[in-house]
Every structure is written in C-alpha cells, then in structure tokens.
Design a protein around this motif. Structure first.
Motif, PDB file in Angstrom:
ATOM      1  N   GLY A  40     -90.910  57.760 -37.210  1.00 33.47           N
ATOM      2  CA  GLY A  40     -91.587  56.652 -37.883  1.00 33.47           C
ATOM      3  C   GLY A  40     -91.769  55.453 -36.971  1.00 33.47           C
ATOM      4  N   GLU A 100     -83.533  49.137 -32.361  1.00 36.53           N
ATOM      5  CA  GLU A 100     -82.836  50.402 -32.641  1.00 36.53           C
ATOM      6  C   GLU A 100     -81.340  50.186 -32.478  1.00 36.53           C
ATOM      7  N   ASP A 125     -87.221  72.847 -40.082  1.00 37.55           N
ATOM      8  CA  ASP A 125     -87.589  73.799 -41.132  1.00 37.55           C
ATOM      9  C   ASP A 125     -89.103  73.928 -41.263  1.00 37.55           C
ATOM     10  N   TYR A 140     -94.862  70.057 -37.095  1.00 38.30           N
ATOM     11  CA  TYR A 140     -93.858  68.990 -37.093  1.00 38.30           C
ATOM     12  C   TYR A 140     -93.904  68.267 -35.744  1.00 38.30           C
TER      13      TYR A 140
HETATM   14  C1  LIG Z   1     -80.942  67.518 -40.029  1.00 40.30           C
HETATM   15  C2  LIG Z   1     -82.307  67.119 -40.477  1.00 40.30           C
HETATM   16  C3  LIG Z   1     -83.325  68.044 -40.495  1.00 40.30           C
HETATM   17  C4  LIG Z   1     -84.602  67.680 -40.912  1.00 40.30           C
HETATM   18  N1  LIG Z   1     -85.570  68.635 -40.911  1.00 40.30           N
HETATM   19  C5  LIG Z   1     -86.808  68.295 -41.297  1.00 40.30           C
HETATM   20  C6  LIG Z   1     -87.848  69.267 -41.302  1.00 40.30           C
HETATM   21  O1  LIG Z   1     -87.613  70.421 -40.989  1.00 40.30           O
HETATM   22  N2  LIG Z   1     -89.086  68.888 -41.691  1.00 40.30           N
HETATM   23  C7  LIG Z   1     -89.357  67.601 -42.069  1.00 40.30           C
HETATM   24  O2  LIG Z   1     -90.512  67.297 -42.397  1.00 40.30           O
HETATM   25  N3  LIG Z   1     -88.385  66.666 -42.077  1.00 40.30           N
HETATM   26  C8  LIG Z   1     -87.132  66.984 -41.712  1.00 40.30           C
HETATM   27  N4  LIG Z   1     -86.144  66.036 -41.736  1.00 40.30           N
HETATM   28  C9  LIG Z   1     -86.447  64.698 -42.271  1.00 40.30           C
HETATM   29  C10 LIG Z   1     -86.557  63.645 -41.173  1.00 40.30           C
HETATM   30  O3  LIG Z   1     -85.748  62.591 -41.629  1.00 40.30           O
HETATM   31  C11 LIG Z   1     -88.006  63.189 -40.992  1.00 40.30           C
HETATM   32  O4  LIG Z   1     -88.820  64.302 -40.728  1.00 40.30           O
HETATM   33  C12 LIG Z   1     -88.211  62.216 -39.819  1.00 40.30           C
HETATM   34  O5  LIG Z   1     -87.525  62.627 -38.678  1.00 40.30           O
HETATM   35  C13 LIG Z   1     -87.831  60.819 -40.213  1.00 40.30           C
HETATM   36  O6  LIG Z   1     -88.189  59.947 -39.191  1.00 40.30           O
HETATM   37  P1  LIG Z   1     -87.874  58.399 -39.351  1.00 40.30           P
HETATM   38  O7  LIG Z   1     -88.295  57.761 -38.084  1.00 40.30           O
HETATM   39  O8  LIG Z   1     -88.439  57.889 -40.603  1.00 40.30           O
HETATM   40  O9  LIG Z   1     -86.297  58.306 -39.541  1.00 40.30           O
HETATM   41  P2  LIG Z   1     -85.126  58.642 -38.544  1.00 40.30           P
HETATM   42  O10 LIG Z   1     -85.487  59.727 -37.623  1.00 40.30           O
HETATM   43  O11 LIG Z   1     -83.913  58.814 -39.381  1.00 40.30           O
HETATM   44  O12 LIG Z   1     -84.985  57.325 -37.658  1.00 40.30           O
HETATM   45  C14 LIG Z   1     -84.504  56.121 -38.194  1.00 40.30           C
HETATM   46  C15 LIG Z   1     -83.984  55.273 -37.055  1.00 40.30           C
HETATM   47  O13 LIG Z   1     -83.674  53.976 -37.547  1.00 40.30           O
HETATM   48  C16 LIG Z   1     -82.471  53.541 -36.946  1.00 40.30           C
HETATM   49  N5  LIG Z   1     -81.874  52.535 -37.828  1.00 40.30           N
HETATM   50  C17 LIG Z   1     -81.440  52.687 -39.107  1.00 40.30           C
HETATM   51  N6  LIG Z   1     -80.959  51.526 -39.588  1.00 40.30           N
HETATM   52  C18 LIG Z   1     -81.104  50.617 -38.602  1.00 40.30           C
HETATM   53  C19 LIG Z   1     -80.784  49.233 -38.499  1.00 40.30           C
HETATM   54  N7  LIG Z   1     -80.222  48.556 -39.511  1.00 40.30           N
HETATM   55  N8  LIG Z   1     -81.069  48.593 -37.327  1.00 40.30           N
HETATM   56  C20 LIG Z   1     -81.640  49.254 -36.290  1.00 40.30           C
HETATM   57  N9  LIG Z   1     -81.953  50.582 -36.335  1.00 40.30           N
HETATM   58  C21 LIG Z   1     -81.680  51.237 -37.473  1.00 40.30           C
HETATM   59  C22 LIG Z   1     -81.640  54.802 -36.838  1.00 40.30           C
HETATM   60  O14 LIG Z   1     -80.625  54.683 -35.877  1.00 40.30           O
HETATM   61  C23 LIG Z   1     -82.712  55.820 -36.442  1.00 40.30           C
HETATM   62  O15 LIG Z   1     -82.848  55.901 -35.044  1.00 40.30           O
HETATM   63  C24 LIG Z   1     -84.857  66.363 -41.329  1.00 40.30           C
HETATM   64  C25 LIG Z   1     -83.825  65.427 -41.328  1.00 40.30           C
HETATM   65  C26 LIG Z   1     -82.563  65.797 -40.908  1.00 40.30           C
HETATM   66  C27 LIG Z   1     -81.477  64.767 -40.934  1.00 40.30           C
END
Ligand SMILES: Cc1cc2nc3c(=O)[nH]c(=O)nc-3n(C[C@H](O)[C@H](O)[C@H](O)COP(=O)(O)OP(=O)(O)OC[C@H]3O[C@@H](n4cnc5c(N)ncnc54)[C@H](O)[C@@H]3O)c2cc1C
Length: 516
Positions: A15, A35, A55, A61
């Motif tokens: 994201g 971060e 998955d 993905y």
């Molecule tokens: C084990 C696992 C397997 C998954 N498999 C799939 C899959 O197969 N297919 C699918 O579609 N999705 C899957 N997901 C869902 C996954 O969460 C999303 O696909 C995607 O990676 C989310 O991205 P994101 O950037 O929103 O969140 P994240 O990748 O969780 O990143 C959030 C970031 O924000 C940082 N952060 C949080 N709070 C703070 C703060 N207060 N200050 C500063 N930094 C902060 C964290 O350290 C992290 O680096 C999976 C998730 C997990 C945990």
C-alpha cells in the motif's frame, strides 16, 4: 526540527510503496514514507515463518505497473515477494523518501493551518495530506490465555517468528488453524518431536496447484510482455467470476465443498480425524485455504489435532476448552491480527479532537474505503470493506491509489489552503449500500464467525462485490461527497499580538507591569 511535506505516507508494504510510486507519477515529489520497521516490505517482511507464501498467483499478486517476468513459482514464497518490494523501492527511486525506524505515534489535525501534525518516534512532520497504509494484517493478536505467563518455554506469534529458536526435536503447540497455521504445520512437522494443533474451527482447505514457473515461460514473458499481461488477465477473470458465488449465490458453493471434502478424504483415511477436520459451515464463509501438504501432515504419527481452543496454560501443560491436555516446549500463536480494531485509529486525532477509534466505536466506516468524516485530508489504503475473500489485494490497493491521485488533483484545483472532509451523509450512504449488499453474501449467511466480523458481528472488512466494481467506484473523487474546508483568514501581526495577549489573560498583563 519539524519537516513540512505535501504528503506523509505511513507504511511501506504494497500500500505505502504503491502510493509513493503513484505520487511520483502524479509529479508530487514532496513526500515521505514513514515506516516503523528498519526495512520495507510490510506483511512480507514481518511474516517470515516456515512455509510462508502467497495464496494468490504471483502474476496477479504484484503491481500492474511493475510486472515481474521472473517469478520463480506460480505461488511465490515470502522471500521472493519481499525481494520484489525491495526491487520496486529501488526501481522507482523511493529510497530518498523513506524514513525508516519512524513509528507514527500520533497525528493531529490542525484546523487553523489545515494540516496534520505527525509525531513519530524519530521526529515531527507537518503534512498537508496523510495517506495511511498501515496494513489490515500488521499488528499480531495473541489471545489473553489464563496462565500463559507461567509457561516456562518459548512463546511467539507467527508474524514475529523467532528464528533464533530451533524447533528440532521440541514439543510444539500451534494455536489456530488460519492461513498462517496451515502453512506452518506442514513446514515444521518433519522436524519437531511432537506437534499439537489447537483447532477451534476447522478451515475448508483446497489443493494448492503450485509449481515452478519454467524457464521457457519466463523467457516468453520477458520477450513478449503482453503474454504476462494475458496471464494476469486470465487469473483475474477467473476470480471475478468466482466472486459472484460468494456475494450473490452462496448456495451454489455446495459443489466446491464436494471438491474440498474429496481433497480431505484423499489424505485423511481415519474417520475420527476426518470428522474433526470437517467444517460445519458453508465454504467461503471463512477464507478458503490452499494447501496440498496440510492434511497429509496432520496424519503423521507425531501430530495431534485437539478439536478445541486453548483455554488455559498450567506451566508446560496446555489445557483445551474440552479439558484435554498436552505438554509443550514452544507455543506458536497463529491467531491472526487486529483487523476490525485497526490500531492506527487510536493515534489519529480529527477535527473535533476525537480519535478515529472513538469515531469508529460503533464499527469502522469510510467513504469508498478511504476517508472518514471529520478527518480532512486523511485517507487510508485498504480501509474498511476493501478486503477480498478470493483475489489479489493489490487490485484493491491500485484502485485506492487511483482515488488518492484524483483526491490530490482535486485539492490542487481548489488551490490555496483547502482540505476535503467526507460528508457524514455520504459516508453513511456508502456504508448502507455496502452493508445492504453484505446481507446475502456467504460471509453473512454461511453460518460461521470469522475475523471479517467486528465485535458487533458486522462485516467491516470485506468488499461485497467484484474488483472491477470497486475500480469503477474509486476512479474519481465526487466532490459532492465532500465538504471543502477553507483555512480561516490569517491574522496580520498586530491582530496576532492582540489575540495572544487576550489568550494569555490579565495575569500576563499584571506580570508585565510588575517586571517593567
Ligand atoms: C501471512 C500473510 C499472507 C497474506 N497472503 C495474502 C495473499 O495471498 N493474497 C492477498 O491478496 N493478500 C494476502 N495478505 C494480505 C496482505 O496484508 C495484503 O495483501 C498486503 O500485503 C497489505 O499491504 P499493506 O501495505 O496495506 O500492509 P502491510 O504490508 O501490512 O504494511 C503495513 C506497513 O505499515 C507499517 N506500520 C504500521 N503501523 C505503523 C505506524 N504506526 N507507524 C509507521 N509504520 C507503521 C508496518 O510496519 C508495515 O510495514 C497476506 C497477509 C499476511 C499477513
């Protein structure tokens, strides 16, 4: 020193990095990525447990704007996805924007200046706009088990794997049977002396059709990128068709249950174990898990399945809700994350001085999954009701990035000091529509409780439609859904002094007289 930026992005998972790439493409370079960890990658940095993998097929993905012809497997492992995100960071020139080891502790809306004061563990920032991409599955949840403190062995969560602790020959208890546990169990079963799996509810598990991507396929994707796009399109289309069954025709999923039952029967011959592992709810109500090694691992002689949740710990004895007991040296919690109680919400203080968590105490809700009323110029990536039951979250993230880009364009057109605040009526209307559609989905009618539901049983997590519908709904910001907030006129220096003196009250005046 306080740094002023146009945009503060929080988080460096798919994201946050996606938002950063999009900002640069929109010509905005005045931004930081805050971060809390020491490297990028989000979920794919934090989840390094044995067997961790995606998955959803890798060709889907991944970012549409950063195709990778070299995915090694159809479903890539954690280390490859993490390396991909590092690569994206380099290729798109994001390193100078990164502020690692900078946890956002609090952000407060300054209604006078129309900007956010962002306090981090490494300093303060002032941002015109905040894009919060802190992740739906990033803060691990460990249940409060009585007596856990008395456990003499090692305890950790799947998302904070302790690689310094060797499991070989140890008695390991795995608590939970969600997506992570289903990958961990077959990965560690061969090396541990005893594996006890505490299962509150059995998942539906389908075979995982994973294989190495051949050299010829990779060469083809490299030489003719259109072939990689076609592959992605096909993977996407199949899932778009599937989602109709989840959202509109849950009764048609009986056929899929038959396939899942057959998958189990092929591996599990013992009728008693099969009975324990057979779900009593409609397939799809909880996330369908993909594994071809989970059921075979559960049949091995060193594995016990306790069909009951862990309820108490007495020293090294683990007691299940049904009274059964097991000894363990290590407890691994595969118990999920804080999802419907998004932790960042406690740290966002909006226009009326309330936190986002207070504003969401009746349940999370945001306009088009992005903006909350009373929190101007603040938006979230993967906010409420943007999750998916069966497809790639990257599709939803990219839709939200379109919305973010248009939001910033609209702010630019408004010019001067202006902010956009979602109208409560628009937020409620959007959520009414989402919840109306939710009623007939498998997540509501399937007869299960899942992490998609909040404390009051409302599904504030999943999007009840196709990814194409969400793409259309987030293409543009409809200004009619927002109130345009203008900054109060600035006072000149003389007015400012008078106001300060009035605020300080008569005491200040008396002190002045005394010291004069
Ligand atoms: C084990 C696992 C397997 C998954 N498999 C799939 C899959 O197969 N297919 C699918 O579609 N999705 C899957 N997901 C869902 C996954 O969460 C999303 O696909 C995607 O990676 C989310 O991205 P994101 O950037 O929103 O969140 P994240 O990748 O969780 O990143 C959030 C970031 O924000 C940082 N952060 C949080 N709070 C703070 C703060 N207060 N200050 C500063 N930094 C902060 C964290 O350290 C992290 O680096 C999976 C998730 C997990 C945990």
């Amino acid at each position: 020193m306080t740094e002023h930026v146009r945009v503060a992005v929080i988080g460096s998972g798919f994201g946050g990095l996606g938002a950063a790439v999009r900002l640069r493409r929109e010509g905005i370079t005045d931004f930081v990525i805050l971060e809390r960890a020491s490297s990028v990658g989000g979920a794919w940095r934090d989840n390094s447990y044995p067997g961790c993998a995606c998955d959803v097929p890798s060709h889907l993905y991944s970012f549409s704007f950063a195709p990778n012809p070299d995915w090694p497997r159809t479903f890539s492992g954690q280390e490859h996805i993490r390396a991909y995100l590092e690569h994206v960071t380099d290729v798109f020139g994001l390193r100078p924007h990164l502020r690692l080891d900078s946890e956002v502790l609090r952000m407060t809306w300054d209604a006078q200046e129309l900007r956010w004061d962002v306090e981090t563990s490494a300093g303060r920032y002032v941002a015109d706009v905040v894009v919060s991409a802190t992740g739906p599955l990033s803060d691990p949840k460990i249940p409060a088990i009585p007596g856990l403190d008395s456990f003499p062995g090692k305890v950790f969560h799947s998302a904070r794997w302790d690689h310094g602790h060797d499991l070989a020959g140890r008695r390991v208890a795995v608590v939970g049977t969600g997506a992570s546990a289903v990958q961990i169990v077959p990965a560690i079963q061969p090396e541990v002396s005893r594996l006890t799996l505490f299962q509150r509810t059995p998942p539906w598990v389908m075979p995982r059709v994973d294989r190495a991507v051949s050299g010829a396929e990779r060469a083809l994707h490299r030489a003719l990128p259109v072939t990689a796009r076609l592959r992605r399109g096909l993977l996407w289309g199949i899932r778009e068709l599937q989602v109709q069954a989840f959202t509109k025709h849950p009764n048609e999923l009986g056929f899929v249950e038959q396939l899942a039952r057959r998958n189990m029967a092929r591996a599990v011959k013992d009728p008693a174990l099969r009975a324990k592992l057979t779900p009593d709810y409609r397939i799809g109500c909880k996330r369908i898990l993909l594994s071809s090694t989970y059921y075979p691992a559960l049949t091995r002689p060193n594995v016990d399945v306790v069909a009951s949740g862990l309820s108490e710990v007495r020293g090294s004895t683990l007691v299940a809700a049904d009274g059964s007991e097991a000894e363990a040296d290590v407890i691994v919690f595969g118990t999920g994350f804080h999802v419907t109680d998004m932790p960042i919400a406690d740290r966002v203080v909006g226009a009326d001085g309330r936190t986002l968590a207070e504003s969401w105490k009746g349940g999370m809700e945001a306009l088009r999954g992005a903006s909350a009323a009373g929190f101007p110029n603040w938006m979230t990536i993967i906010g409420p009701n943007t999750g998916l039951g069966n497809s790639s979250m990257i599709l939803m993230i990219e839709s939200q990035l379109n919305y973010m880009a248009d939001y910033l364009r609209q702010l630019g057109v408004l010019g001067g000091r202006a902010a956009l605040d979602a109208r409560p009526s628009a937020v409620h209307a959007w959520n009414r529509r989402v919840q109306d559609r939710m009623r007939r989905t498998v997540w509501s009618t399937g007869g299960c409780t899942s992490w998609y539901l909040d404390a009051s049983g409302r599904n504030t997590t999943v999007w009840p439609g196709t990814t194409a519908e969400f793409r259309r709904a987030t293409r543009r910001v409809d200004l009619a859904e927002y109130e345009v907030v203008r900054a109060p006129a600035r006072r000149d220096a003389a007015e400012e002094q008078v106001a300060e003196e009035q605020a300080a009250g008569s005491q200040a005046g008396e002190e002045k007289e005394v010291t004069a």
